[in-house]
Design a protein around this motif. Structure first.
Motif, mmCIF file in Angstrom:
data_model
loop_
_atom_site.group_PDB
_atom_site.id
_atom_site.type_symbol
_atom_site.label_atom_id
_atom_site.label_comp_id
_atom_site.label_asym_id
_atom_site.label_seq_id
_atom_site.Cartn_x
_atom_site.Cartn_y
_atom_site.Cartn_z
ATOM 1 N N GLY A 206 11.335 8.957 -8.571
ATOM 2 C CA GLY A 206 12.091 10.162 -8.244
ATOM 3 C C GLY A 206 13.389 9.837 -7.526
ATOM 4 N N GLU B 115 9.508 16.299 -2.472
ATOM 5 C CA GLU B 115 8.448 15.339 -2.121
ATOM 6 C C GLU B 115 7.498 16.019 -1.142
ATOM 7 O OE1 GLU B 115 7.187 12.126 -2.655
ATOM 8 O OE2 GLU B 115 5.819 12.810 -1.080
ATOM 9 N N GLU C 37 3.721 6.917 -1.058
ATOM 10 C CA GLU C 37 2.569 6.481 -1.862
ATOM 11 C C GLU C 37 2.793 5.098 -2.483
ATOM 12 O OE1 GLU C 37 -0.184 8.086 -1.656
ATOM 13 O OE2 GLU C 37 0.316 10.101 -1.021
ATOM 14 N N ALA C 38 2.615 4.986 -3.809
ATOM 15 C CA ALA C 38 2.577 3.657 -4.433
ATOM 16 C C ALA C 38 3.833 2.819 -4.168
ATOM 17 C CB ALA C 38 2.376 3.803 -5.938
ATOM 18 N N ALA D 76 3.588 -4.778 -4.063
ATOM 19 C CA ALA D 76 3.939 -6.134 -3.629
ATOM 20 C C ALA D 76 5.421 -6.422 -3.885
ATOM 21 C CB ALA D 76 3.072 -7.148 -4.366
ATOM 22 N N GLY D 77 6.003 -5.708 -4.828
ATOM 23 C CA GLY D 77 7.433 -5.893 -5.102
ATOM 24 C C GLY D 77 7.743 -7.073 -6.006
ATOM 25 N N THR E 227 5.957 20.664 -1.536
ATOM 26 C CA THR E 227 4.981 20.418 -2.599
ATOM 27 C C THR E 227 5.291 21.302 -3.807
ATOM 28 O OG1 THR E 227 3.282 19.889 -0.979
ATOM 29 C CG2 THR E 227 2.518 20.472 -3.189
ATOM 30 N N VAL F 150 -0.103 18.411 -11.714
ATOM 31 C CA VAL F 150 0.855 19.493 -11.457
ATOM 32 C C VAL F 150 0.632 20.595 -12.495
ATOM 33 C CG1 VAL F 150 3.301 20.117 -11.303
ATOM 34 C CG2 VAL F 150 2.550 17.849 -10.542
ATOM 35 N N GLY G 257 -5.189 -0.066 -5.891
ATOM 36 C CA GLY G 257 -4.927 -1.469 -5.568
ATOM 37 C C GLY G 257 -4.930 -1.643 -4.063
ATOM 38 N N TYR H 130 -3.040 -12.742 -6.235
ATOM 39 C CA TYR H 130 -1.699 -13.319 -6.122
ATOM 40 C C TYR H 130 -1.263 -13.375 -4.666
ATOM 41 C CZ TYR H 130 -0.272 -8.318 -6.313
ATOM 42 O OH TYR H 130 -0.141 -6.966 -6.095
ATOM 43 N N ASN I 294 -3.216 1.810 -2.372
ATOM 44 C CA ASN I 294 -2.587 2.969 -3.007
ATOM 45 C C ASN I 294 -2.880 2.954 -4.501
ATOM 46 O OD1 ASN I 294 -0.490 5.160 -3.626
ATOM 47 N ND2 ASN I 294 -0.475 4.995 -1.389
ATOM 48 N N ASN J 208 3.962 -2.074 -12.922
ATOM 49 C CA ASN J 208 5.343 -2.560 -12.962
ATOM 50 C C ASN J 208 6.388 -1.499 -12.633
ATOM 51 O OD1 ASN J 208 4.974 -5.378 -13.701
ATOM 52 N ND2 ASN J 208 4.013 -4.549 -15.538
ATOM 53 N N ILE K 142 7.995 -0.848 -9.783
ATOM 54 C CA ILE K 142 9.164 -1.297 -9.017
ATOM 55 C C ILE K 142 10.107 -2.032 -9.975
ATOM 56 C CG2 ILE K 142 9.960 -2.726 -7.098
ATOM 57 C CD1 ILE K 142 8.305 -0.276 -6.201
ATOM 58 N N LEU K 143 9.527 -2.947 -10.734
ATOM 59 C CA LEU K 143 10.321 -3.688 -11.722
ATOM 60 C C LEU K 143 11.118 -2.748 -12.618
ATOM 61 C CD1 LEU K 143 10.991 -6.238 -13.477
ATOM 62 C CD2 LEU K 143 8.815 -5.865 -14.648
HETATM 63 C C1 LIG Z 1 -1.249 -2.266 -4.494
HETATM 64 C C2 LIG Z 1 -0.128 -2.094 -5.483
HETATM 65 C C3 LIG Z 1 0.677 -3.185 -5.791
HETATM 66 C C4 LIG Z 1 1.741 -3.037 -6.699
HETATM 67 N N1 LIG Z 1 2.571 -4.101 -6.938
HETATM 68 C C5 LIG Z 1 3.628 -3.947 -7.765
HETATM 69 C C6 LIG Z 1 4.538 -5.011 -7.957
HETATM 70 O O1 LIG Z 1 4.377 -6.095 -7.390
HETATM 71 N N2 LIG Z 1 5.599 -4.824 -8.815
HETATM 72 C C7 LIG Z 1 5.818 -3.628 -9.442
HETATM 73 O O2 LIG Z 1 6.791 -3.523 -10.195
HETATM 74 N N3 LIG Z 1 4.957 -2.590 -9.265
HETATM 75 C C8 LIG Z 1 3.882 -2.722 -8.443
HETATM 76 N N4 LIG Z 1 3.017 -1.692 -8.250
HETATM 77 C C9 LIG Z 1 3.190 -0.468 -9.052
HETATM 78 C C10 LIG Z 1 4.241 0.441 -8.439
HETATM 79 O O3 LIG Z 1 4.031 0.566 -7.062
HETATM 80 C C11 LIG Z 1 4.168 1.809 -9.109
HETATM 81 O O4 LIG Z 1 4.177 1.700 -10.519
HETATM 82 C C12 LIG Z 1 5.355 2.663 -8.686
HETATM 83 O O5 LIG Z 1 5.572 2.565 -7.298
HETATM 84 C C13 LIG Z 1 5.139 4.112 -9.107
HETATM 85 O O6 LIG Z 1 6.210 4.866 -8.613
HETATM 86 P P1 LIG Z 1 6.174 6.443 -8.715
HETATM 87 O O7 LIG Z 1 7.431 6.951 -8.117
HETATM 88 O O8 LIG Z 1 5.805 6.829 -10.104
HETATM 89 O O9 LIG Z 1 4.894 6.864 -7.823
HETATM 90 P P2 LIG Z 1 4.745 7.047 -6.237
HETATM 91 O O10 LIG Z 1 5.483 5.999 -5.481
HETATM 92 O O11 LIG Z 1 3.279 7.181 -5.983
HETATM 93 O O12 LIG Z 1 5.499 8.395 -5.950
HETATM 94 C C14 LIG Z 1 5.026 9.645 -6.396
HETATM 95 C C15 LIG Z 1 5.379 10.642 -5.319
HETATM 96 O O13 LIG Z 1 5.127 11.952 -5.803
HETATM 97 C C16 LIG Z 1 4.700 12.729 -4.703
HETATM 98 N N5 LIG Z 1 4.007 13.898 -5.243
HETATM 99 C C17 LIG Z 1 2.854 13.916 -5.964
HETATM 100 N N6 LIG Z 1 2.549 15.174 -6.307
HETATM 101 C C18 LIG Z 1 3.526 15.983 -5.811
HETATM 102 C C19 LIG Z 1 3.769 17.382 -5.829
HETATM 103 N N7 LIG Z 1 2.952 18.221 -6.464
HETATM 104 N N8 LIG Z 1 4.873 17.869 -5.189
HETATM 105 C C20 LIG Z 1 5.741 17.035 -4.552
HETATM 106 N N9 LIG Z 1 5.544 15.683 -4.488
HETATM 107 C C21 LIG Z 1 4.455 15.167 -5.122
HETATM 108 C C22 LIG Z 1 3.809 11.777 -3.921
HETATM 109 O O14 LIG Z 1 3.662 12.199 -2.559
HETATM 110 C C23 LIG Z 1 4.547 10.466 -4.069
HETATM 111 O O15 LIG Z 1 5.398 10.178 -2.951
HETATM 112 C C24 LIG Z 1 1.956 -1.789 -7.336
HETATM 113 C C25 LIG Z 1 1.152 -0.702 -7.020
HETATM 114 C C26 LIG Z 1 0.118 -0.845 -6.093
HETATM 115 C C27 LIG Z 1 -0.719 0.347 -5.740
#
Ligand SMILES: Cc1cc2nc3c(=O)[nH]c(=O)nc-3n(C[C@H](O)[C@H](O)[C@H](O)COP(=O)(O)OP(=O)(O)OC[C@H]3O[C@@H](n4cnc5c(N)ncnc54)[C@H](O)[C@@H]3O)c2cc1C
Length: 343
Positions: A2, A20, A27-28, A33-34, A165, A202, A217, A239, A293, A322, A324-325
């Protein structure tokens, strides 16, 4: 997803509101790990190689852009990844992967134990071989989120509403026209669904979309004084990600645990057992933290990115291991779709 999408959309002239429910990065995205592990994460998926490698190689410029915009260093380092083998069967497996990747024109060298130890002297004595992916890299996710937040705060075209929300999508006729919040509605030309593992929850999201489900994880943070491990090391069961300043992240589990944000004895045991099997000297490191997370996972396919079947609704979710990547790559694709179709 986002925050990065908002930043890219604003840079291309759109007015954006980030909604948010907690705080961005709660969250994730802060838990990761990045690892920018384009090659170590390929696992024989030739179709994805170009996408993942382009995403990884674009990170240097993106990290520079974020530093200039925010003053925050996101910790981008091309630290390389060593995928190690401790048995003959694992040596055969990683050797096959190295040959396949070299055939794609990617840098991936199968090293004997002595050469692998020149790169990472802390490897366990029973490591028999390793593949070195010298171009795989890392960022520090909490720093990335700080950089994104600071950049968004400085953009005149972005409003960030923490604690907002989304209760449901507003659909009129065959079009998504906005969202309902606790305190009213917000209408917009385009809505980007970037709710991570909660995306399918949603109300109003089309039922025809593949479901996004959480894969938990767990992570363990160690602190070495002084820092010894230099490279990211992937073993068969865990890792190890050294930040270079003494912090070493160890991960991770892959669990179907619903939305239970727990760190379990079995999870920590499995992670540390797998990590210490590769890098035994970590046994003397301090335990500095642990968390868990949810990776947003779509069964049987990759992420959901771009236009959706519902006009007005765009997707940036389901990036599993993936996210972050792929965040900047995804934001670019989302901006292309949104601006191409609505402005
Ligand atoms: C332990 C772990 C290790 C990882 N390691 C890696 C790595 O090394 N390299 C890599 O590339 N990826 C890694 N990942 C994967 C990566 O973290 C995720 O793929 C990525 O962060 C997902 O991003 P996102 O924005 O989709 O989700 P999120 O970061 O989870 O963000 C979603 C957001 O939406 C909000 N939300 C949800 N519902 C609503 C709603 N109804 N209204 C308003 N807000 C809402 C939540 O509060 C949240 O903040 C890892 C993940 C985990 C859990």
């Amino acid at each position: 997803m986002g925050c990065t999408s908002a930043l890219v959309l604003a840079a291309r002239g759109a007015e954006v509101v980030v909604l948010e429910r907690a705080v961005p990065g709660a969250e994730a995205s802060s838990a990761a790990a990045g690892i920018l592990g384009a090659q170590v994460e390929l696992h024989g998926r030739g179709d994805d190689a170009g996408l993942l490698v382009r995403a990884r190689d674009g990170w240097k410029a993106w990290a520079d852009t974020l530093r200039e915009a925010s003053g925050v260093d996101v910790g981008h380092r091309v630290s390389g990844v060593l995928r190690v083998a401790r048995t003959e069967a694992e040596r055969v497996e990683i050797g096959r992967d190295a040959a396949w990747q070299a055939g794609l024109g990617l840098r991936a060298a199968l090293l004997d134990a002595a050469s692998a130890r020149e790169i990472e002297p802390e490897l366990a004595r029973d490591v028999v071989a390793a593949v070195h992916f010298p171009d795989d890299a890392q960022v520090d996710p909490p720093a990335l989120l700080r950089a994104l937040m600071a950049s968004l705060a400085r953009s005149a075209r972005v409003t960030v509403r923490a604690g907002a929300t989304v209760q449901r999508l507003l659909v009129e006729g065959d079009r998504c026209v906005g969202v309902a919040l606790d305190d009213g509605t917000l209408r917009s030309d385009a809505i980007v669904l970037a709710a991570g593992s909660w995306s399918s929850l949603v109300p109003g999201v089309p039922e025809s979309l593949p479901a996004v489900r959480p894969v938990r994880g767990q992570m363990v943070l160690l602190e070495e004084r002084p820092p010894r491990v230099r490279s990211i090391v992937f073993g068969a069961r865990a890792y190890v990600v050294p930040r270079g300043d003494g912090r070493v992240l160890c991960g991770s589990t892959m669990e179907q645990a619903g939305y239970r944000r727990e760190v379990t004895a079995a999870g920590v045991h499995a992670i540390l057992d797998g990590a210490l099997a590769c890098v035994p000297s970590l046994g003397g490191a301090q335990l500095a933290g642990s968390w868990s997370n949810f990776r947003p996972h779509v069964e049987g396919r990759g992420a959901l990115v771009g236009a959706s079947p519902l006009p007005g609704l765009f997707l940036a979710t389901g990036h599993h291991r993936n996210g972050i990547l792929l965040s900047k790559q995804t934001a670019d694709a989302v901006a292309d779709a949104v601006l191409g179709l609505t402005l």
